[in-house]
Design a protein around this motif. Structure first.
Motif, PDB file in Angstrom:
ATOM      1  N   LEU A 152     -30.600  30.266 101.880  1.00 32.56           N
ATOM      2  CA  LEU A 152     -31.581  31.280 101.044  1.00 32.56           C
ATOM      3  C   LEU A 152     -32.219  31.201 102.862  1.00 32.56           C
ATOM      4  O   LEU A 152     -33.191  31.559 103.264  1.00 32.56           O
ATOM      5  CB  LEU A 152     -32.592  29.576 101.114  1.00 32.56           C
ATOM      6  CG  LEU A 152     -31.816  30.038  99.382  1.00 32.56           C
ATOM      7  CD1 LEU A 152     -32.943  28.970  99.039  1.00 32.56           C
ATOM      8  CD2 LEU A 152     -32.155  31.199  98.527  1.00 32.56           C
ATOM      9  N   LYS A 153     -32.343  29.878 104.126  1.00 32.20           N
ATOM     10  CA  LYS A 153     -32.339  30.414 105.092  1.00 32.20           C
ATOM     11  C   LYS A 153     -31.772  31.331 105.976  1.00 32.20           C
ATOM     12  O   LYS A 153     -32.801  31.728 106.912  1.00 32.20           O
ATOM     13  CB  LYS A 153     -32.344  28.741 105.920  1.00 32.20           C
ATOM     14  CG  LYS A 153     -33.197  27.267 105.322  1.00 32.20           C
ATOM     15  CD  LYS A 153     -32.766  26.187 106.389  1.00 32.20           C
ATOM     16  CE  LYS A 153     -33.103  24.961 106.004  1.00 32.20           C
ATOM     17  NZ  LYS A 153     -33.172  24.049 106.327  1.00 32.20           N
ATOM     18  N   GLN A 186     -30.879  34.087 104.544  1.00 32.13           N
ATOM     19  CA  GLN A 186     -31.619  35.223 104.489  1.00 32.13           C
ATOM     20  C   GLN A 186     -33.199  35.513 104.971  1.00 32.13           C
ATOM     21  O   GLN A 186     -33.335  36.449 104.001  1.00 32.13           O
ATOM     22  CB  GLN A 186     -30.860  35.429 102.630  1.00 32.13           C
ATOM     23  CG  GLN A 186     -29.945  35.300 102.046  1.00 32.13           C
ATOM     24  CD  GLN A 186     -28.808  35.660 103.029  1.00 32.13           C
ATOM     25  OE1 GLN A 186     -28.998  36.696 103.048  1.00 32.13           O
ATOM     26  NE2 GLN A 186     -27.671  34.797 103.513  1.00 32.13           N
ATOM     27  N   GLY A 187     -33.342  35.021 105.175  1.00 32.07           N
ATOM     28  CA  GLY A 187     -34.886  34.654 105.888  1.00 32.07           C
ATOM     29  C   GLY A 187     -35.978  34.060 105.073  1.00 32.07           C
ATOM     30  O   GLY A 187     -36.650  33.872 105.792  1.00 32.07           O
ATOM     31  N   PHE A 188     -35.349  33.495 104.322  1.00 34.69           N
ATOM     32  CA  PHE A 188     -36.540  32.364 102.980  1.00 34.69           C
ATOM     33  C   PHE A 188     -36.949  31.705 104.102  1.00 34.69           C
ATOM     34  O   PHE A 188     -36.353  30.643 105.435  1.00 34.69           O
ATOM     35  CB  PHE A 188     -35.625  32.011 102.079  1.00 34.69           C
ATOM     36  CG  PHE A 188     -35.157  33.504 101.134  1.00 34.69           C
ATOM     37  CD1 PHE A 188     -36.371  33.295  99.772  1.00 34.69           C
ATOM     38  CD2 PHE A 188     -34.480  33.667 100.749  1.00 34.69           C
ATOM     39  CE1 PHE A 188     -36.432  33.900  99.322  1.00 34.69           C
ATOM     40  CE2 PHE A 188     -34.299  34.624  99.996  1.00 34.69           C
ATOM     41  CZ  PHE A 188     -35.317  34.986  99.069  1.00 34.69           C
ATOM     42  N   SER A 189     -38.733  30.606 104.438  1.00 31.02           N
ATOM     43  CA  SER A 189     -38.930  29.926 105.087  1.00 31.02           C
ATOM     44  C   SER A 189     -38.259  28.536 104.430  1.00 31.02           C
ATOM     45  O   SER A 189     -38.038  28.570 103.363  1.00 31.02           O
ATOM     46  CB  SER A 189     -40.239  30.105 105.021  1.00 31.02           C
ATOM     47  OG  SER A 189     -40.794  29.226 103.534  1.00 31.02           O
ATOM     48  N   THR A 222     -37.361  25.571  96.506  1.00 33.25           N
ATOM     49  CA  THR A 222     -36.444  26.427  95.717  1.00 33.25           C
ATOM     50  C   THR A 222     -35.298  25.143  94.977  1.00 33.25           C
ATOM     51  O   THR A 222     -34.829  24.705  93.914  1.00 33.25           O
ATOM     52  CB  THR A 222     -36.060  27.613  95.959  1.00 33.25           C
ATOM     53  OG1 THR A 222     -36.471  28.787  95.954  1.00 33.25           O
ATOM     54  CG2 THR A 222     -34.946  28.097  95.160  1.00 33.25           C
ATOM     55  N   PHE A 232     -28.171  37.943  96.062  1.00 38.18           N
ATOM     56  CA  PHE A 232     -28.757  38.106  96.931  1.00 38.18           C
ATOM     57  C   PHE A 232     -29.251  39.906  97.433  1.00 38.18           C
ATOM     58  O   PHE A 232     -30.042  40.279  96.961  1.00 38.18           O
ATOM     59  CB  PHE A 232     -28.664  37.797  98.419  1.00 38.18           C
ATOM     60  CG  PHE A 232     -29.439  38.509  99.107  1.00 38.18           C
ATOM     61  CD1 PHE A 232     -31.085  37.167  99.789  1.00 38.18           C
ATOM     62  CD2 PHE A 232     -29.574  39.032 100.431  1.00 38.18           C
ATOM     63  CE1 PHE A 232     -32.398  37.687 100.208  1.00 38.18           C
ATOM     64  CE2 PHE A 232     -30.491  39.467 101.083  1.00 38.18           C
ATOM     65  CZ  PHE A 232     -31.752  38.501 100.941  1.00 38.18           C
ATOM     66  N   GLY A 243     -32.301  39.960  96.323  1.00 40.24           N
ATOM     67  CA  GLY A 243     -33.777  40.085  96.989  1.00 40.24           C
ATOM     68  C   GLY A 243     -34.485  39.389  97.243  1.00 40.24           C
ATOM     69  O   GLY A 243     -33.642  38.037  97.172  1.00 40.24           O
ATOM     70  N   GLU A 244     -35.380  40.060  97.629  1.00 37.75           N
ATOM     71  CA  GLU A 244     -36.847  38.622  98.052  1.00 37.75           C
ATOM     72  C   GLU A 244     -37.659  38.372  96.641  1.00 37.75           C
ATOM     73  O   GLU A 244     -37.489  37.280  97.094  1.00 37.75           O
ATOM     74  CB  GLU A 244     -37.622  39.084  98.728  1.00 37.75           C
ATOM     75  CG  GLU A 244     -37.486  40.697 100.135  1.00 37.75           C
ATOM     76  CD  GLU A 244     -38.776  41.191 100.185  1.00 37.75           C
ATOM     77  OE1 GLU A 244     -39.852  41.387  99.645  1.00 37.75           O
ATOM     78  OE2 GLU A 244     -38.531  41.471 102.191  1.00 37.75           O
ATOM     79  N   ILE A 245     -36.708  38.092  96.044  1.00 37.14           N
ATOM     80  CA  ILE A 245     -37.780  37.162  94.756  1.00 37.14           C
ATOM     81  C   ILE A 245     -35.648  36.608  93.738  1.00 37.14           C
ATOM     82  O   ILE A 245     -36.183  35.915  93.010  1.00 37.14           O
ATOM     83  CB  ILE A 245     -37.211  38.278  93.765  1.00 37.14           C
ATOM     84  CG1 ILE A 245     -36.531  39.067  93.054  1.00 37.14           C
ATOM     85  CG2 ILE A 245     -38.588  39.660  93.893  1.00 37.14           C
ATOM     86  CD1 ILE A 245     -37.171  39.637  91.534  1.00 37.14           C
ATOM     87  N   ASP A 254     -37.554  33.298  93.496  1.00 31.30           N
ATOM     88  CA  ASP A 254     -37.961  32.859  91.797  1.00 31.30           C
ATOM     89  C   ASP A 254     -36.742  32.920  91.094  1.00 31.30           C
ATOM     90  O   ASP A 254     -37.297  32.324  89.473  1.00 31.30           O
ATOM     91  CB  ASP A 254     -38.510  33.855  91.762  1.00 31.30           C
ATOM     92  CG  ASP A 254     -39.854  33.377  92.571  1.00 31.30           C
ATOM     93  OD1 ASP A 254     -40.279  33.006  92.811  1.00 31.30           O
ATOM     94  OD2 ASP A 254     -40.200  35.075  93.294  1.00 31.30           O
TER      95      ASP A 254
END
Length: 478
Positions: free
Chosen positions: A71-72, A74-77, A84, A130, A134-136, A139
């Motif tokens: 996740l990191k 892929q750009g997630f904080s 998550t 991913f 993508g960005e979701i 969630d």
């Protein structure tokens, strides 16, 4: 594998089959959820034969660490990744079930996967998810599987449109329940030729029939282990290490795959390896009973964790002591160990010392366990330096419940007249029982009309405390 369309579902026999659920997370986004059903042995994963519903704690930790890192990347904080992970228990189970499908032959022989093998198996799958979400993705993972049964899905389809094709596979079989029932009702003088030899041997060890069924259901290869080639040699090996016969059933219940491991190629070398690291031979019984998975892990897994502990400041001199005190430290993923060490570094704690004193807190969640306790003290006026000092002296308060333990003791502390500096000097206060030690001893001290330091009040034995109180009263009277 048989393929069934949604239009055929109503014709399936009831108890003999299990219908997988389909998850709708977002419009036009479908998951075939296998994780929930892998536990019961009634579903497979992605067109592969169903894997056993057995997951090693080490694999869950590795899956969590891998997912966090992914996740990191892929750009997630960091905050989103941590949130998550805290909400992804079912998705982690799903990832582990995939491992058991991809590497089924390894589990049949009772071999633990290496970190590299786990990442090679799961990374492509995460990358595919991913690409689709993508960005979701975060969630989607948090809401996994959010099941919607197949019948409801069919009801919502446009007229004339069929539902998706659902792979179907028969459930795993285990030991014949008729034979188990026969064993349960038989006597020492009764016939046993219908009962498998391994069941007779296990029950003589003290393993209950219900436990054998449970173990076999969770780890089907156990049904194929023979007495002379698999079970008995391992039992005798454990007995030679000092494990008592009464403890054997609990060990096999926790780690039945021990019986699939080679004594000469796996178990004996692992014991030798750990003894060379400082594990006391006299402590093997205690270590194995507490954490039998230690014997299952691969040499690579053990070495990678030990190297990480050394990297984080645990001296080679203290490794054996830490392994005897808290052997599950070797089940914590390397990424998790590093993240926890980074957190304690950030508040000024010596990580090497903390690893030696309180290794168990390195398996706790940073977001759910560590941060709330740290913030609790900061919000009540303690400086970050004072918190770090308290952690270095009694890091175990992170293992205590904030609402049920720390907060009630803090509220009582406020009524005692002690200064916060006294608590900094003796944070072990939170390790004592409020009702059985703290309140009664404080009441006795007040009745005597004297004042003791927090440490002397709580640390001394009953006889020592009585002696000190009498001496103090004598001094005050003089």
């Amino acid at each position: 594998m048989q393929t069934i369309r949604s239009s055929d579902l109503s014709s399936l026999p009831g108890p003999a089959f299990s219908i997988p659920r389909i998850q709708i997370t977002f419009p036009k986004k479908l998951f075939f959820c296998r994780a929930k059903f892998a536990e019961s042995g009634n579903a497979g994963s992605h067109n592969l034969r169903v894997a056993p519903g057995y997951w090693l704690e080490s694999e869950k930790e590795e899956a969590k660490a891998l997912l966090t890192l992914f996740l990191k990347e892929q750009g997630f904080s960091k905050a989103v990744a941590a949130r998550t992970i805290n909400k992804s228990a079912l998705f982690i189970d799903h990832l582990v079930s995939k491992l058991h499908s991809v590497h089924k032959t390894r589990y049949l022989s009772g071999q633990e996967l290496t970190t590299l093998e786990i990442r090679d198996a799961l990374n492509p799958y995460l990358e595919t998810l991913f690409e689709e979400f993508g960005e979701i993705l975060a969630d989607v993972i948090e809401n996994f599987p959010n099941p919607l049964i197949e019948e409801r899905l069919i009801e919502n389809l446009p007229p004339g449109e069929e539902g998706p094709v659902v792979p179907f596979s028969a459930p795993i079989t285990s030991l014949n329940s008729m034979k188990l029932r026969a064993l349960a009702t038989s006597t020492d003088d009764g016939p046993t030729e219908e009962v498998p030899p391994q069941i007779i041997y296990l029950t003589k060890l003290g393993m209950e029939v219900g436990v054998i069924e449970e173990v076999t259901r969770k780890f089907p290869p156990f049904a194929d282990y023979t007495v002379d080639e698999n079970i008995k040699p391992v039992v005798e090996f454990l007995l030679d290490l000092g494990v008592t016969k009464s403890d054997i059933p609990a060990i096999l219940r926790k780690r039945p795959q021990l019986c699939g491991l080679s004594l000469s190629e796996k178990l004996i070398p692992t014991v030798t390896f750990l003894e060379n690291l400082g594990v006391d031979k006299k402590q093997w019984s205690k270590v194995i009973c507490r954490f039998p998975a230690l014997l299952v892990y691969s040499r690579h897994k053990l070495k990678s964790n030990l190297d990480c502990l050394y990297e984080l400041g645990l001296s080679t001199k203290n490794r054996g002591k830490v392994l005897m005190r808290f052997p599950p430290i070797l089940s914590v993923g390397v990424e998790k160990l590093r993240d926890t060490a980074e957190y304690f570094h950030s508040i000024g704690v010596d990580v090497g010392t903390l690893l030696y004193k309180c290794p168990q807190i390195f398996g706790l969640s940073i977001e759910a366990n560590l941060k709330p306790v740290t913030e609790f003290f900061l919000e009540r006026g303690f400086s970050i330096e004072e918190v770090a000092f308290m952690v270095s002296r009694f890091g175990n308060f992170y293992t205590l419940s904030l609402s049920n333990n720390i907060m009630p003791k803090w509220e009582f502390f406020l009524t005692t007249g002690y200064a916060k500096s006294d608590l900094v000097k003796y944070p072990q206060y939170f390790g004592h029982s409020l009702e059985e030690r703290i309140k009664p001893r404080y009441a006795i001290m007040k009745k005597c009309g004297v004042t003791l330091t927090l440490k002397r009040l709580l640390f001394l034995s009953d006889s020592q405390l009585d002696k000190v109180l009498k001496q103090k009263m004598k001094e005050n009277a003089g």
